[in-house]
Design a protein around this motif. Sequence first.
Motif, PDB file in Angstrom:
ATOM      1  N   LEU A  14       0.793  -1.322   0.003  1.00 34.99           N
ATOM      2  CA  LEU A  14      -0.017  -0.067  -0.165  1.00 34.99           C
ATOM      3  C   LEU A  14       0.800   1.215  -0.005  1.00 34.99           C
ATOM      4  N   ARG A  15       1.719   1.320   0.866  1.00 36.56           N
ATOM      5  CA  ARG A  15       2.617   2.506   1.129  1.00 36.56           C
ATOM      6  C   ARG A  15       4.135   2.338   1.421  1.00 36.56           C
ATOM      7  N   SER A  16       4.786   3.432   1.504  1.00 35.12           N
ATOM      8  CA  SER A  16       6.114   3.315   1.892  1.00 35.12           C
ATOM      9  C   SER A  16       6.612   4.505   3.062  1.00 35.12           C
ATOM     10  N   LEU A  17       7.524   4.189   3.682  1.00 33.66           N
ATOM     11  CA  LEU A  17       7.830   5.236   4.723  1.00 33.66           C
ATOM     12  C   LEU A  17       9.492   5.522   4.639  1.00 33.66           C
ATOM     13  N   SER A  18       9.560   6.814   4.380  1.00 34.86           N
ATOM     14  CA  SER A  18      10.903   7.427   4.553  1.00 34.86           C
ATOM     15  C   SER A  18      11.156   8.235   5.606  1.00 34.86           C
ATOM     16  N   GLU A  19      12.527   8.359   6.085  1.00 39.71           N
ATOM     17  CA  GLU A  19      13.004   9.306   6.948  1.00 39.71           C
ATOM     18  C   GLU A  19      12.908  10.737   6.506  1.00 39.71           C
ATOM     19  N   ASN A  20      12.647  10.829   5.303  1.00 37.65           N
ATOM     20  CA  ASN A  20      12.506  12.307   4.639  1.00 37.65           C
ATOM     21  C   ASN A  20      10.949  12.906   5.138  1.00 37.65           C
ATOM     22  N   GLU A  21      10.104  11.880   5.305  1.00 41.29           N
ATOM     23  CA  GLU A  21       8.665  12.042   5.187  1.00 41.29           C
ATOM     24  C   GLU A  21       8.023  12.071   6.702  1.00 41.29           C
ATOM     25  N   VAL A  22       8.758  11.627   7.668  1.00 37.95           N
ATOM     26  CA  VAL A  22       8.381  11.577   9.336  1.00 37.95           C
ATOM     27  C   VAL A  22       8.715  12.766   9.953  1.00 37.95           C
ATOM     28  N   ALA A  23       7.993  12.993  11.085  1.00 38.70           N
ATOM     29  CA  ALA A  23       8.221  13.833  12.058  1.00 38.70           C
ATOM     30  C   ALA A  23       9.417  13.651  12.684  1.00 38.70           C
ATOM     31  N   ALA A  24       9.927  14.774  13.356  1.00 42.38           N
ATOM     32  CA  ALA A  24      11.209  14.402  14.343  1.00 42.38           C
ATOM     33  C   ALA A  24      10.914  14.128  15.523  1.00 42.38           C
ATOM     34  N   TRP A  33      -0.140   9.237  12.239  1.00 44.15           N
ATOM     35  CA  TRP A  33      -0.787   7.962  11.825  1.00 44.15           C
ATOM     36  C   TRP A  33      -1.918   7.417  12.708  1.00 44.15           C
ATOM     37  N   TRP A  34      -2.062   8.195  13.923  1.00 51.20           N
ATOM     38  CA  TRP A  34      -3.337   7.748  14.686  1.00 51.20           C
ATOM     39  C   TRP A  34      -4.686   8.284  13.837  1.00 51.20           C
ATOM     40  N   GLN A  35      -4.427   9.696  13.385  1.00 54.37           N
ATOM     41  CA  GLN A  35      -5.534  10.372  12.466  1.00 54.37           C
ATOM     42  C   GLN A  35      -5.909   9.686  11.389  1.00 54.37           C
ATOM     43  N   GLU A  36      -4.755   9.057  10.715  1.00 49.90           N
ATOM     44  CA  GLU A  36      -5.013   8.254   9.567  1.00 49.90           C
ATOM     45  C   GLU A  36      -5.872   6.842   9.655  1.00 49.90           C
ATOM     46  N   ALA A  37      -5.423   6.408  10.931  1.00 51.08           N
ATOM     47  CA  ALA A  37      -6.142   5.148  11.348  1.00 51.08           C
ATOM     48  C   ALA A  37      -7.645   5.543  11.734  1.00 51.08           C
ATOM     49  N   ARG A  38      -7.847   6.761  12.366  1.00 57.40           N
ATOM     50  CA  ARG A  38      -9.055   6.832  12.662  1.00 57.40           C
ATOM     51  C   ARG A  38      -9.993   7.477  11.513  1.00 57.40           C
ATOM     52  N   LYS A 101      -3.768  -3.544  10.580  1.00 58.49           N
ATOM     53  CA  LYS A 101      -3.740  -4.418   9.241  1.00 58.49           C
ATOM     54  C   LYS A 101      -4.025  -3.807   7.933  1.00 58.49           C
ATOM     55  N   GLU A 102      -5.225  -3.389   7.906  1.00 54.03           N
ATOM     56  CA  GLU A 102      -5.830  -2.364   7.085  1.00 54.03           C
ATOM     57  C   GLU A 102      -4.671  -1.472   6.393  1.00 54.03           C
ATOM     58  N   LEU A 103      -4.150  -0.991   7.009  1.00 53.01           N
ATOM     59  CA  LEU A 103      -3.040   0.082   6.604  1.00 53.01           C
ATOM     60  C   LEU A 103      -1.674  -0.265   6.580  1.00 53.01           C
ATOM     61  N   GLU A 104      -1.847  -1.920   6.661  1.00 51.96           N
ATOM     62  CA  GLU A 104      -0.189  -2.397   6.520  1.00 51.96           C
ATOM     63  C   GLU A 104       0.688  -1.835   7.523  1.00 51.96           C
ATOM     64  N   ARG A 105       0.257  -1.403   9.114  1.00 48.61           N
ATOM     65  CA  ARG A 105       1.277  -0.783   9.698  1.00 48.61           C
ATOM     66  C   ARG A 105       1.183  -1.279  10.959  1.00 48.61           C
ATOM     67  N   GLN A 106       2.430  -0.969  11.633  1.00 46.58           N
ATOM     68  CA  GLN A 106       2.470  -1.357  13.111  1.00 46.58           C
ATOM     69  C   GLN A 106       3.434  -0.499  13.859  1.00 46.58           C
TER      70      GLN A 106
END
Length: 216
Positions: A14-24, A33-38, A101-106
């Motif tokens: 579904l998606r990717s995760l990059s160091e350049n995209e995440v918060a410090a 991520w919580w808001q996206e899950a909600r 699991k629906e977002l393929e995230r942990q």
Amino acid sequence: MDQRIADIRINYSLRSLSENEVAADPLEQFGQWWQEARQSELLEVNAMTLATASADGVPSARIVLLKGFSPKGFVFFTNYESFKGKQLAENPKACLVFFWKELERQVRITGLVQKVSEEESEEYFQSRPAGSRLGAAVSPQSKVISSREWLEEKYAAAEKEVSESAKNIERPAHWGGYLVRPVVMEFWQGRPSRLHDRLEYTLKENGEWDLHRLAP
């Protein structure tokens, strides 16, 4: 080995995760991520595995519900005299795991644990449905009981003692909240061919966070 079980697999894409995209700050990243899950309307989005261990290192894990998070950490409520409460009294460290699991995230959170204030426990307890408050008051959580009937009789007896408004259900002294203050947080995003993205934040002594990529 049962090959039918061994052959069960999903190719995450579904998606990717990059160091350049995440918060410090990992708490800020969790909030995103919580808001996206909600917004994805996941079932039991706040369900998380809570792993604890006794003083001699015997582990135990179970599903509990997240009831709040802030820059300080993650809050859940339980019976302090339960098995997990006893382990946390012996060894105030824990690990939390969210699997969406629906977002393929942990998300995996390792941290130090302390009780929340009496005021915070009281406020949350009184916000619960009357049935949940009664259940918390009458159940000797994790202790051996004689039967289901014994528990239901105890509940019925307590129910008779409270008013219809249920405003006089007192919070037991042995019931309240815990705050997990994170020291390590890992964000996992499923990727194809098991080459998953894993970004780990580690808390430094100065209160800032180091960010590293882990091999999947």
